[in-house]
Design an enzyme around this catalytic site. Sequence first.
Site, short mmCIF file in Angstrom:
data_model
loop_
_atom_site.label_atom_id
_atom_site.label_comp_id
_atom_site.label_asym_id
_atom_site.label_seq_id
_atom_site.Cartn_x
_atom_site.Cartn_y
_atom_site.Cartn_z
N CYS A 1 -4.67 12.37 13.86
CA CYS A 1 -5.35 11.09 13.67
C CYS A 1 -5.14 10.26 14.92
O CYS A 1 -4.50 10.70 15.87
CB CYS A 1 -4.85 10.38 12.42
SG CYS A 1 -3.25 9.66 12.61
N ARG B 1 -8.52 -0.75 4.91
CA ARG B 1 -7.66 0.29 4.32
C ARG B 1 -6.32 -0.30 3.91
O ARG B 1 -5.69 0.19 2.97
CB ARG B 1 -7.41 1.42 5.33
CG ARG B 1 -8.62 2.30 5.57
CD ARG B 1 -8.23 3.49 6.42
NE ARG B 1 -6.95 3.99 5.95
CZ ARG B 1 -6.00 4.50 6.72
NH1 ARG B 1 -6.18 4.60 8.01
NH2 ARG B 1 -4.86 4.91 6.21
N LYS C 1 0.83 -1.21 0.00
CA LYS C 1 0.00 0.00 0.00
C LYS C 1 0.86 1.25 0.00
O LYS C 1 0.64 2.17 -0.78
CB LYS C 1 -0.89 -0.01 1.25
CG LYS C 1 -1.56 1.30 1.55
CD LYS C 1 -2.44 1.22 2.77
CE LYS C 1 -1.77 1.54 4.08
NZ LYS C 1 -1.42 2.96 4.30
N ASN C 2 1.87 1.29 0.89
CA ASN C 2 2.63 2.53 1.07
C ASN C 2 3.59 2.81 -0.08
O ASN C 2 4.18 3.89 -0.14
CB ASN C 2 3.39 2.50 2.39
CG ASN C 2 2.46 2.69 3.58
OD1 ASN C 2 1.27 2.97 3.39
ND2 ASN C 2 3.00 2.54 4.78
N ASP D 1 4.76 0.27 12.08
CA ASP D 1 3.54 -0.36 11.54
C ASP D 1 3.41 -1.83 11.94
O ASP D 1 2.41 -2.47 11.61
CB ASP D 1 3.50 -0.22 10.01
CG ASP D 1 3.13 1.19 9.58
OD1 ASP D 1 2.75 2.00 10.44
OD2 ASP D 1 3.23 1.48 8.37
N ARG E 1 0.62 14.16 13.80
CA ARG E 1 1.08 13.96 12.42
C ARG E 1 1.07 15.24 11.58
O ARG E 1 0.33 15.35 10.59
CB ARG E 1 0.28 12.85 11.74
CG ARG E 1 0.43 11.54 12.46
CD ARG E 1 -0.25 10.41 11.76
NE ARG E 1 0.51 9.91 10.63
CZ ARG E 1 0.14 8.83 9.93
NH1 ARG E 1 -0.95 8.20 10.25
NH2 ARG E 1 0.87 8.42 8.93
C1 UD1 Z 1 4.38 6.75 6.67
C2 UD1 Z 1 3.53 5.53 6.41
C3 UD1 Z 1 2.96 4.98 7.72
C4 UD1 Z 1 4.11 4.74 8.72
C5 UD1 Z 1 4.99 5.97 8.86
C6 UD1 Z 1 6.22 5.72 9.70
C7 UD1 Z 1 2.67 5.96 4.18
C8 UD1 Z 1 1.50 6.30 3.34
N1 UD1 Z 1 2.45 5.91 5.51
O1 UD1 Z 1 3.54 7.75 7.23
O2 UD1 Z 1 2.29 3.77 7.45
O3 UD1 Z 1 3.55 4.43 9.98
O4 UD1 Z 1 5.44 6.42 7.56
O5 UD1 Z 1 6.95 4.67 9.19
O6 UD1 Z 1 3.75 5.71 3.69
N2 UD1 Z 1 6.45 14.39 11.18
C9 UD1 Z 1 6.51 15.73 11.52
N3 UD1 Z 1 6.41 16.67 10.53
C10 UD1 Z 1 6.23 16.32 9.21
C11 UD1 Z 1 6.18 14.96 8.87
C12 UD1 Z 1 6.29 14.01 9.88
O7 UD1 Z 1 6.67 16.08 12.69
O8 UD1 Z 1 6.14 17.22 8.36
C13 UD1 Z 1 6.56 13.35 12.24
C14 UD1 Z 1 5.30 12.51 12.40
O9 UD1 Z 1 4.35 13.14 13.22
C15 UD1 Z 1 5.86 11.24 13.00
C16 UD1 Z 1 7.23 11.13 12.31
O10 UD1 Z 1 7.52 12.42 11.81
O11 UD1 Z 1 6.04 11.38 14.37
C17 UD1 Z 1 7.31 10.15 11.15
O12 UD1 Z 1 6.22 10.39 10.30
P1 UD1 Z 1 6.26 10.11 8.72
O13 UD1 Z 1 7.42 9.26 8.37
O14 UD1 Z 1 6.10 11.41 8.02
O15 UD1 Z 1 4.92 9.28 8.55
P2 UD1 Z 1 4.02 9.26 7.26
O16 UD1 Z 1 4.85 9.55 6.07
O17 UD1 Z 1 2.79 10.09 7.51
#
Ligand code: UD1
Length: 415
Positions: free
Chosen positions: A115, A395, A22-23, A303, A120
């Site tokens: 969420c 999902r 999915k990701n 995950d 996030r």
């Molecule tokens: C992706 C995955 C999700 C997985 C996560 C961590 C997808 C679609 N989803 O989510 O399944 O659980 O990686 O492996 O690929 N953060 C910030 N600011 C930002 C962006 C992130 O503070 O602008 C923080 C987030 O709150 C979190 C951490 O960084 O604590 C990691 O998040 P991130 O790697 O961005 O997760 P996703 O990309 O949303």
Amino acid sequence: MDKIVINGGKPLHGNVQISGAKNAALPILASALLTEGTNTFHNIPDLVDIKTIKKLLCSIGAQIEGEESVKINFDKIVSHTASYDLVKTMRASILVLGPLIARTGTARVSLPGGCAIGARPVNLHLKALEDMGAQVELNSGYIEAKAKKLKGAEIYFDLSTVTGTENIMMAATLAQGTTVLNNSAREPEVVNLADVLNSMGARISGAGTDVITIKGVTSLKSTEASIIPDRIEAGTFMIAAGMTRGEINIIGCNPHHLEALINKLRDTGMKISPIKNGLKVSAGEKINSVDVKTLPYPGFPTDLQAQMMAYMSIGSGLSVITETVFENRFMHVSELLRMGADIVIQGNNAVVRGVPVLHGAQTMATDLRASASLVLAALVAEGETEISRVYHIDRGYQTIEKKFSALGADIKRIK
Ligand code: UD1
């Protein structure tokens, strides 16, 4: 709303075919926005999140056909907006921001809210776009970004962000000059996306390391590519083998993407060996309790934290599970407690004392991976477990009840 009902206690045996990730599929489908012509992507999983991104891409102008092999054409862009209605159901909708602004110079994307697993934010995506010369404003809950032409820049991500790295990597493919992403995410899904972008004519090097360099090009052409296998789905079935005292052949997985989990599961006593198309995974004599700390790849994936906790809840001793990626990812604990688990949360640690048996109960899925942990717990619990709010599981897991049922589980979906 659908429910899943499971009668636990059956050891699982047989083969399970792992679906596409999915990701990886989500950003790769979004990457079609960067090209004219028809792209073909194979091994797309059949999931609600995939339907959501297709709907979003169609609202922007995509012509899309097919399910497992998807043809997607973006010759015409008819809108620059990702609406709140779609973004609120799937945060990964933010992945259209980078390609949309790179291709058209304008993007309006609803700001994802918090969420179940944490706040996030997307501040790192926005800061990187600003570093590349975009004007970014927040208006009535929407991110409004504009840039006639993005400019290559030296970007530092304060923390490793998966979709942040993917968004900016896509944006940088069509920027003027070279962009360097420091502290970029190293997940296999980032590498899959970089390979697809390179096959479109992008010039990306370093994907899979923490420094990715992207030399901007003036246009990208359509391509044909395949999605990597889902390492989280594979990991969930591997844990199921250990928990149910069974033996499962995980067909079509990529063992290199699963090294952190394989090491951990071996420490619990499980036996894992390579076979022709994947891994043979079987339970050990007893379940040794182990400590787990989630980290960005190649560390133990957040995950799989909830599923590992379900496993450790029937371990022979004490396990400390530390969540470092998301601040609130222990929603499954209260449901596992209702099934008889002994878990205490202390800050970002969960202290799990193994119990001899779990008991069936009525439970509720709270997020995607939390619901997978409830399915695993239910597969070993005495009696019947009912899991409601199954839409969370749909999902991210393709036909989960069919896959477990084929392995011998007593599991059914009630409409
Ligand atoms: C992706 C995955 C999700 C997985 C996560 C961590 C997808 C679609 N989803 O989510 O399944 O659980 O990686 O492996 O690929 N953060 C910030 N600011 C930002 C962006 C992130 O503070 O602008 C923080 C987030 O709150 C979190 C951490 O960084 O604590 C990691 O998040 P991130 O790697 O961005 O997760 P996703 O990309 O949303």
